[in-house]
Design a protein around this motif. Structure first.
Motif, PDB file in Angstrom:
ATOM      1  N   ALA A 149       4.032  19.360 -28.637  1.00 12.86           N
ATOM      2  CA  ALA A 149       3.275  20.388 -27.918  1.00 12.86           C
ATOM      3  C   ALA A 149       4.176  21.536 -27.445  1.00 12.86           C
ATOM      4  O   ALA A 149       3.714  22.657 -27.241  1.00 12.86           O
ATOM      5  CB  ALA A 149       2.561  19.773 -26.728  1.00 12.86           C
ATOM      6  N   ASP A 150       5.481  21.270 -27.297  1.00 14.57           N
ATOM      7  CA  ASP A 150       6.425  22.298 -26.848  1.00 14.57           C
ATOM      8  C   ASP A 150       6.987  23.136 -27.993  1.00 14.57           C
ATOM      9  O   ASP A 150       7.594  24.187 -27.749  1.00 14.57           O
ATOM     10  CB  ASP A 150       7.593  21.661 -26.091  1.00 14.57           C
ATOM     11  N   TRP A 151       6.827  22.693 -29.220  1.00 11.93           N
ATOM     12  CA  TRP A 151       7.412  23.397 -30.356  1.00 11.93           C
ATOM     13  C   TRP A 151       7.028  24.864 -30.459  1.00 11.93           C
ATOM     14  O   TRP A 151       7.886  25.690 -30.769  1.00 11.93           O
ATOM     15  CB  TRP A 151       7.090  22.680 -31.661  1.00 11.93           C
ATOM     16  N   PRO A 152       5.780  25.239 -30.191  1.00  7.01           N
ATOM     17  CA  PRO A 152       5.437  26.672 -30.296  1.00  7.01           C
ATOM     18  C   PRO A 152       6.213  27.562 -29.314  1.00  7.01           C
ATOM     19  O   PRO A 152       6.355  28.757 -29.543  1.00  7.01           O
ATOM     20  CB  PRO A 152       3.939  26.716 -29.985  1.00  7.01           C
ATOM     21  N   GLN A 153       6.732  26.971 -28.248  1.00  9.04           N
ATOM     22  CA  GLN A 153       7.482  27.737 -27.264  1.00  9.04           C
ATOM     23  C   GLN A 153       8.949  27.910 -27.644  1.00  9.04           C
ATOM     24  O   GLN A 153       9.656  28.713 -27.040  1.00  9.04           O
ATOM     25  CB  GLN A 153       7.371  27.067 -25.901  1.00  9.04           C
ATOM     26  N   ILE A 154       9.423  27.166 -28.629  1.00 13.55           N
ATOM     27  CA  ILE A 154      10.818  27.247 -29.073  1.00 13.55           C
ATOM     28  C   ILE A 154      10.935  28.419 -30.037  1.00 13.55           C
ATOM     29  O   ILE A 154      10.259  28.464 -31.061  1.00 13.55           O
ATOM     30  CB  ILE A 154      11.255  25.936 -29.743  1.00 13.55           C
ATOM     31  N   LYS A 155      11.805  29.360 -29.696  1.00  8.25           N
ATOM     32  CA  LYS A 155      11.946  30.571 -30.497  1.00  8.25           C
ATOM     33  C   LYS A 155      13.428  30.810 -30.801  1.00  8.25           C
ATOM     34  O   LYS A 155      14.113  31.522 -30.067  1.00  8.25           O
ATOM     35  CB  LYS A 155      11.355  31.762 -29.752  1.00  8.25           C
ATOM     36  N   PRO A 156      13.931  30.217 -31.873  1.00  9.03           N
ATOM     37  CA  PRO A 156      15.332  30.415 -32.230  1.00  9.03           C
ATOM     38  C   PRO A 156      15.583  31.869 -32.643  1.00  9.03           C
ATOM     39  O   PRO A 156      14.731  32.510 -33.259  1.00  9.03           O
ATOM     40  CB  PRO A 156      15.552  29.489 -33.428  1.00  9.03           C
ATOM     41  N   MET A 157      16.737  32.374 -32.295  1.00  9.71           N
ATOM     42  CA  MET A 157      17.120  33.720 -32.721  1.00  9.71           C
ATOM     43  C   MET A 157      17.446  33.713 -34.208  1.00  9.71           C
ATOM     44  O   MET A 157      17.906  32.697 -34.741  1.00  9.71           O
ATOM     45  CB  MET A 157      18.368  34.192 -31.972  1.00  9.71           C
ATOM     46  N   THR A 158      17.253  34.847 -34.842  1.00 13.12           N
ATOM     47  CA  THR A 158      17.704  34.975 -36.223  1.00 13.12           C
ATOM     48  C   THR A 158      19.226  34.902 -36.221  1.00 13.12           C
ATOM     49  O   THR A 158      19.874  35.112 -35.182  1.00 13.12           O
ATOM     50  CB  THR A 158      17.265  36.308 -36.846  1.00 13.12           C
ATOM     51  N   GLN A 159      19.810  34.647 -37.362  1.00  9.88           N
ATOM     52  CA  GLN A 159      21.267  34.537 -37.449  1.00  9.88           C
ATOM     53  C   GLN A 159      21.938  35.845 -37.039  1.00  9.88           C
ATOM     54  O   GLN A 159      22.936  35.834 -36.318  1.00  9.88           O
ATOM     55  CB  GLN A 159      21.676  34.142 -38.868  1.00  9.88           C
ATOM     56  N   ALA A 160      21.381  36.962 -37.462  1.00  3.41           N
ATOM     57  CA  ALA A 160      21.964  38.268 -37.114  1.00  3.41           C
ATOM     58  C   ALA A 160      21.900  38.507 -35.608  1.00  3.41           C
ATOM     59  O   ALA A 160      22.868  38.976 -34.997  1.00  3.41           O
ATOM     60  CB  ALA A 160      21.248  39.381 -37.860  1.00  3.41           C
ATOM     61  N   ARG A 161      20.781  38.189 -34.991  1.00  3.79           N
ATOM     62  CA  ARG A 161      20.636  38.401 -33.545  1.00  3.79           C
ATOM     63  C   ARG A 161      21.528  37.442 -32.772  1.00  3.79           C
ATOM     64  O   ARG A 161      22.126  37.820 -31.756  1.00  3.79           O
ATOM     65  CB  ARG A 161      19.179  38.225 -33.118  1.00  3.79           C
ATOM     66  N   ALA A 162      21.657  36.211 -33.226  1.00  6.29           N
ATOM     67  CA  ALA A 162      22.534  35.255 -32.557  1.00  6.29           C
ATOM     68  C   ALA A 162      23.986  35.727 -32.608  1.00  6.29           C
ATOM     69  O   ALA A 162      24.714  35.619 -31.618  1.00  6.29           O
ATOM     70  CB  ALA A 162      22.396  33.875 -33.195  1.00  6.29           C
ATOM     71  N   ALA A 163      24.411  36.279 -33.738  1.00  3.56           N
ATOM     72  CA  ALA A 163      25.771  36.799 -33.864  1.00  3.56           C
ATOM     73  C   ALA A 163      25.985  37.976 -32.920  1.00  3.56           C
ATOM     74  O   ALA A 163      27.035  38.091 -32.272  1.00  3.56           O
ATOM     75  CB  ALA A 163      26.047  37.211 -35.306  1.00  3.56           C
ATOM     76  N   GLN A 164      25.002  38.853 -32.833  1.00  9.14           N
ATOM     77  CA  GLN A 164      25.087  39.999 -31.935  1.00  9.14           C
ATOM     78  C   GLN A 164      25.151  39.527 -30.485  1.00  9.14           C
ATOM     79  O   GLN A 164      25.959  40.012 -29.692  1.00  9.14           O
ATOM     80  CB  GLN A 164      23.885  40.914 -32.143  1.00  9.14           C
ATOM     81  N   PHE A 165      24.308  38.578 -30.122  1.00  2.44           N
ATOM     82  CA  PHE A 165      24.291  38.036 -28.762  1.00  2.44           C
ATOM     83  C   PHE A 165      25.643  37.421 -28.427  1.00  2.44           C
ATOM     84  O   PHE A 165      26.183  37.624 -27.336  1.00  2.44           O
ATOM     85  CB  PHE A 165      23.174  37.000 -28.634  1.00  2.44           C
ATOM     86  N   TRP A 166      26.197  36.652 -29.355  1.00  3.87           N
ATOM     87  CA  TRP A 166      27.503  36.029 -29.147  1.00  3.87           C
ATOM     88  C   TRP A 166      28.561  37.093 -28.895  1.00  3.87           C
ATOM     89  O   TRP A 166      29.334  36.998 -27.942  1.00  3.87           O
ATOM     90  CB  TRP A 166      27.887  35.185 -30.361  1.00  3.87           C
ATOM     91  N   LYS A 167      28.566  38.112 -29.721  1.00  5.38           N
ATOM     92  CA  LYS A 167      29.572  39.179 -29.595  1.00  5.38           C
ATOM     93  C   LYS A 167      29.447  39.913 -28.260  1.00  5.38           C
ATOM     94  O   LYS A 167      30.445  40.181 -27.600  1.00  5.38           O
ATOM     95  CB  LYS A 167      29.415  40.168 -30.755  1.00  5.38           C
ATOM     96  N   GLU A 168      28.216  40.206 -27.851  1.00  8.00           N
ATOM     97  CA  GLU A 168      27.993  40.977 -26.635  1.00  8.00           C
ATOM     98  C   GLU A 168      28.144  40.165 -25.349  1.00  8.00           C
ATOM     99  O   GLU A 168      28.509  40.715 -24.312  1.00  8.00           O
ATOM    100  CB  GLU A 168      26.585  41.586 -26.651  1.00  8.00           C
ATOM    101  N   ASN A 169      27.877  38.870 -25.396  1.00  7.42           N
ATOM    102  CA  ASN A 169      27.796  38.109 -24.154  1.00  7.42           C
ATOM    103  C   ASN A 169      28.752  36.934 -24.013  1.00  7.42           C
ATOM    104  O   ASN A 169      28.963  36.466 -22.895  1.00  7.42           O
ATOM    105  CB  ASN A 169      26.365  37.577 -23.981  1.00  7.42           C
TER     106      ASN A 169
END
Length: 55
Positions: free
Chosen positions: A25-45
């Protein structure tokens, strides 16, 4: 933010593995970042903080 669906996420097994189940029931709430966005997030934060700890 750029997200992918849980079904398209290559590590979906993390959320569906029986050793640490997430209720379906919780699966629809899980929203993984795309690989490109995850890389950007890692770099920035995270990357700079990681480098400071290793110095």
């Amino acid at each position: 933010m750029s997200y992918t669906t849980l079904d398209e996420y290559q590590r979906k097994w993390i959320f569906t593995h029986q050793s640490m189940p997430v209720p379906e029931a919780d699966w629809p709430q899980i929203k993984p970042m795309t690989q490109a966005r995850a890389a950007q997030f890692w770099k920035e934060n995270i990357s700079a903080q990681s480098q400071m700890q290793n110095a």
